[in-house]
Write an enzyme that holds these catalytic residues in place. Structure first.
Site, short mmCIF file in Angstrom:
data_model
loop_
_atom_site.label_atom_id
_atom_site.label_comp_id
_atom_site.label_asym_id
_atom_site.label_seq_id
_atom_site.Cartn_x
_atom_site.Cartn_y
_atom_site.Cartn_z
N LYS A 89 0.81 -1.22 0.00
CA LYS A 89 0.00 0.00 0.00
C LYS A 89 0.85 1.27 0.00
O LYS A 89 0.46 2.29 -0.58
CB LYS A 89 -0.93 0.00 1.21
CG LYS A 89 -2.04 -1.05 1.17
CD LYS A 89 -3.04 -0.76 0.06
CE LYS A 89 -4.20 -1.75 0.07
NZ LYS A 89 -5.05 -1.59 -1.15
N GLU A 111 -9.73 6.27 2.92
CA GLU A 111 -10.63 5.25 3.45
C GLU A 111 -9.79 4.04 3.80
O GLU A 111 -8.69 3.87 3.26
CB GLU A 111 -11.68 4.86 2.38
CG GLU A 111 -11.23 3.81 1.37
CD GLU A 111 -10.09 4.28 0.46
OE1 GLU A 111 -9.95 5.50 0.27
OE2 GLU A 111 -9.35 3.42 -0.07
N SER A 378 1.67 -9.68 -1.22
CA SER A 378 1.25 -8.28 -1.14
C SER A 378 1.46 -7.68 0.24
O SER A 378 1.64 -6.48 0.38
CB SER A 378 -0.22 -8.16 -1.54
OG SER A 378 -1.03 -8.99 -0.73
#
Lengths: 396, 265
Positions: A89, A111, A378
Site C-alpha cells: 500500500k 478510506e 502483497s
C-alpha cells in the site's frame, strides 16, 4: 473544458468518471497534475529516493524451495511484505502524498478496510507533515483495533463510519462525501485501483514499481520471464502493480485470485469479476456485486482487504479482453494457504496474499518444472495472526 | 393533466416556469425519497407535497450507496430499500399519485442502468417528466448521455460552485427543463447559512444559459427560501422535508406550505 479523451479515462468500456459535478474540476486538475509530475525529473527522482530510503525498495525476490518442491515448479515470491508498514500500500501513498504536496493540498483524506491503507496513509502524512483524516467502518475499527491505534499514534484522525454495512464500501462513500465538501484544500488518497479517473491509472502507475522490479529480478535470477504471475485481487492494486509491466509480454500468463468467501454459489463472497456484472460504484464502471435492481450487494471475505463489492476497471478490461484470468478461492482454502506459506517458507503472508498462495498450491496438476511462477506477497500476516489464531483454535 | 401538457407543450417545465414568471413567482421544487417512510405514506406524501404548494416534485430512487447525500437522505434511502422500493416501484407511485405538477426522477446511475434500456419510456408512461442523474456529469459518458437526452424525459443537469464558466455553458447546452445549481460544496443536508458566493455563482450561470435556474442543497427554512428566491428561478428543498416526513406526512406538508409562503413573500 472537455479536453480529456475517452481513451485516457477508460480501459475499453470500463472506468470513467461517474461523480457528482462538484468533483469534476478537481479530478481534471488531478489528472493534469499527475501527468505533469510524472514528466518532471525532480518529482520522479524524489519519489525514487523515498521508495529506496523510506519504503525500503527494491523489495527482494525470494526463491521458495519447499513450496516449489510441493507444486513441482519453481516459485518466486515478490516480497512486498518487507516494505515499511508491511504491505504494498505504501508505494501508492508515498506517490500521492508527494503529489498532494505539489498541488498545495495540506489535508489528506483516506478510506480503509482492514487498516493497511489507512496506516500507509497516516505514515506518509506524518512524514510530510500533512493533516490526515481516515474513514473506517465501525465494524472494521472493532476488528482491527491495533491498526486504529497505529494511525492515531502517527497523528491521524480516525473517523468511525456508521452508515450502510459499516465496512470498506461505506468508508469509501464517506471519504468521497468529505472530499466533495473540502475539495478546495483536500486531496483524497484512494487505496486501490478503483474510483473515478485518474485514480485507477494513477494508483496502477505508482504500484507498477512492483512489476518493474520483479520483471528485472526474474530475468536476473531465473534468466527468463515467469510463465505465470499470480496475485490476489480485492480492489486489485497489488495485482495491477505486478501485472502491468508484463501485459505486453503475451507469453506470460496473468492470474488474479479473488475471494470466494463461503463459496461462489453462496451470497457471501467478494468475487466481483467471477460473479458480478458491470455497474457503477464510487465513480467507476466495472464488474460489481449487485442485485437485479442495481443495489450494491455487500461483499464478504475472511480477509478485510478483499472485502469490497467492486474491482478496479482495468481488471474488468483484462478479464473481458482475455489477457488476464480471474479465479477465486474460499475462506477455508485461504486459511490453508496462510498456514502453508508459514510452514514451508517461514513467511507469514497477509490473509489477502494467502488467497494467491492457496490457488497456486491447490492447482498442482497445472505446473511444470520449466515454467516458473511469480507470486506477489502483497503484505505480511502480522495483522491477521489474532484473527487466524481464533479461526484455527482447534487445529494447531 | 399530464396528457393535457403533452398536447400543449412538449416541455411541461417550460410551461410551468413561464406561468410562474407571469405571476411573478418562483418555483418550489420539493425532493422526497420514493418508498419513504413506507410505500403508502410515500404516496400520501406526494399528494401532500403537491397540494401544499410544490411546483415540481423530485422523486428519489433509493440507492444503497448514495455518495452525494447527507445523513437524512441516506437514512431515508436505506429505509425505502428495506421496504422493498425499486425503480419500477417508484414509477408505480408516480402513476398512482397522478400529480398535476411535473415529476423529476432523481437517481444514481446504477439503479437506472439496471432498470433496462426502456426505463425512461416506462417512466414517461407512468407520468414522469424529467430525469436527474446525480453521478453522471456532463461529458462523463457522451454516448449514454445522448441516449438519455434523446428519451422522452427532460434531462436536468447539475452545476456546482466549482464549475468553471465555460463548463457551465457546456452543461446547459446538454440539459433541458431547468438547471439544478448546487449552492455549496458538500452533500445534501440542512445548513444555517446560505453560501456567501451564491449570488455570484447564479450570475455566472445566468450568463451561460437561458434555462431556468433552481438552487438546491442546504435550504430548509422559509427565510432561506425567500433569500434564494430573490436571485434564482426556483429553490429545491430535500433533506428538511424528508426529515419532517420521518415525523409525519402532515409535518412535511406544513413545512412545504411555510416554504411556499416564504418564497411568495
Amino acid at each position: 473544458m472537455m479536453t480529456t479523451s475517452v481513451m485516457h479515462d477508460r480501459f475499453g468500456a470500463f472506468g470513467g468518471r461517474y461523480v457528482p459535478e462538484t468533483l469534476v474540476p478537481a479530478l481534471e486538475a488531478l489528472d493534469r497534475a499527475f501527468d505533469e509530475a510524472m514528466r518532471d525529473p525532480a518529482f520522479t527522482a524524489e519519489l525514487e529516493s523515498l521508495l529506496a530510503t523510506y519504503v525500503g525498495r527494491p523489495s527482494p525476490l525470494s526463491s521458495a524451495p519447499r513450496f516449489s518442491e510441493l507444486i513441482g515448479a519453481p516459485v518466486y515470491l515478490k516480497r512486498e511484505d518487507l516494505n515499511h508498514t508491511g504491505a504494498h500500500k505504501i508505494n501508492n501513498t508515498v506517490g500521492q502524498a508527494l503529489l498532494a504536496r505539489r498541488m498545495g493540498k495540506r489535508r489528506i483524506i483516506a478510506e480503509t478496510g482492514a487498516g493497511q491503507h489507512g496506516v500507509a496513509t497516516a505514515t506518509v502524512c506524518a512524514r510530510f507533515g500533512l493533516q490526515c483524516v481516515v474513514y473506517m467502518g465501525e465494524e472494521d475499527m472493532r476488528r482491527q483495533a491495533l491498526n486504529v491505534f497505529r494511525m492515531r499514534l502517527m497523528g491521524a484522525e480516525v473517523r468511525a463510519v456508521t452508515s450502510g454495512t459499516r465496512t470498506l464500501k461505506d468508508a469509501t462513500s464517506e471519504a468521497i462525501r468529505d472530499w466533495v465538501t473540502n475539495v478546495t484544500d483536500s486531496h483524497y488518497i484512494i487505496g486501490s485501483v478503483v474510483g473515478p479517473a485518474p485514480y485507477p491509472r494513477m494508483v496502477r502507475d505508482f504500484q507498477s514499481v512492483i512489476g518493474r522490479e520483479a520483471r528485472a529480478q526474474m530475468l536476473e535470477t531465473a534468466g527468463r520471464l515467469p510463465a505465470t504471475v499470480v496475485a490476489c485481487v480485492g480492489g486489485g492494486s497489488n495485482a495491477m502493480g505486478i501485472f502491468h509491466p508484463f501485459v505486453d509480454d503475451t507469453e506470460v500468463e496473468l492470474i488474479g485470485v479473488e475471494a470466494a468467501g463461503e463459496g461462489l454459489d453462496t451470497e457471501r463472497h467478494a468475487a466481483s469479476l467471477s460473479r458480478g456484472r458491470p455497474g457503477v460504484l464510487h465513480g467507476t464502471l466495472s464488474y460489481l456485486l449487485q442485485d437485479a435492481a442495481g443495489q450494491v450487494h455487500p461483499a464478504h471475505s475472511v480477509s478485510a482487504g478483499l472485502d469490497y463489492p467492486g474491482v478496479g476497471p482495468e481488471h474488468s478490461y483484462l478479464k473481458d479482453s482475455g489477457r488476464a484470468t480471474y479465479v477465486a478461492v474460499t475462506d477455508a482454502e485461504a486459511l490453508d494457504g496462510f498456514r502453508l506459506l508459514s510452514q514451508l517458507e517461514g513467511i507469514i503472508p497477509a490473509l489477502e496474499t494467502a488467497h494467491a498462495v492457496a490457488w497456486v498450491a491447490g492447482n498442482r496438476g497445472r505446473w511444470r518444472a520449466d515454467a516458473p511462477v511469480l507470486l506477489c506477497v502483497s503484505g505480511r500476516g502480522d495483522k491477521d495472526v489474532m484473527q487466524v489464531s481464533e479461526l484455527l483454535a482447534d487445529q494447531p | 393533466m399530464a396528457s393535457e401538457s403533452a398536447t400543449i407543450s412538449s416541455d411541461p417545465f417550460a410551461r410551468r416556469f413561464a406561468a410562474l414568471r407571469a405571476r411573478g413567482r418562483k418555483a418550489l421544487v420539493v425532493y422526497v425519497t420514493a418508498g419513504h417512510p413506507d410505500r403508502e405514506r410515500s404516496l400520501a406524501l406526494l399528494h401532500a407535497v403537491a397540494a401544499s404548494g410544490a411546483d415540481v416534485v423530485e422523486l428519489g430512487i433509493p440507492f444503497s450507496d448514495p455518495l452525494a447525500d447527507g445523513p437524512v437522505i441516506q437514512a431515508s434511502s436505506q429505509r425505502a430499500l428495506e421496504g422493498g422500493m425499486t425503480f419500477d416501484g417508484a414509477l408505480e407511485l408516480i402513476a398512482r399519485a397522478s400529480l398535476d405538477v411535473p415529476v423529476v426522477l432523481f437517481t444514481y446511475l446504477n439503479p437506472l442502468l439496471a432498470a433496462g434500456r426502456d426505463a425512461l419510456d416506462r417512466a414517461a408512461q407512468a407520468g414522469a417528466h424529467g430525469l436527474l442523474v446525480t453521478d453522471l456529469p456532463v461529458g462523463a459518458d457522451p454516448a449514454l448521455e445522448a441516449r438519455l437526452g434523446a428519451g422522452p424525459l427532460a434531462f436536468v443537469r447539475l452545476v456546482a460552485p466549482t464549475t468553471p464558466a465555460p463548463r457551465m455553458a457546456e452543461i446547459a447546452r446538454h440539459g433541458s427543463g431547468f438547471v439544478y445549481l448546487i449552492s455549496r460544496l458538500g452533500v445534501t443536508g440542512e445548513r444555517n447559512d446560505i453560501a456567501a458566493e451564491l449570488p455570484e455563482t447564479v450570475a455566472r450561470l445566468r450568463a451561460a444559459t437561458t434555462l431556468p435556474i433552481c438552487v438546491g442543497f442546504g435550504i430548509s427554512r422559509p427565510d432561506q427560501a425567500a433569500a434564494v428566491g430573490r436571485i434564482a428561478d426556483g429553490i429545491v428543498v430535500g433533506s428538511a422535508v424528508v426529515r419532517a416526513a420521518d415525523e409525519s406526512v402532515e409535518r412535511a406538508a406544513a413545512l412545504v406550505a411555510s416554504l411556499r409562503a416564504g418564497l411568495d413573500g
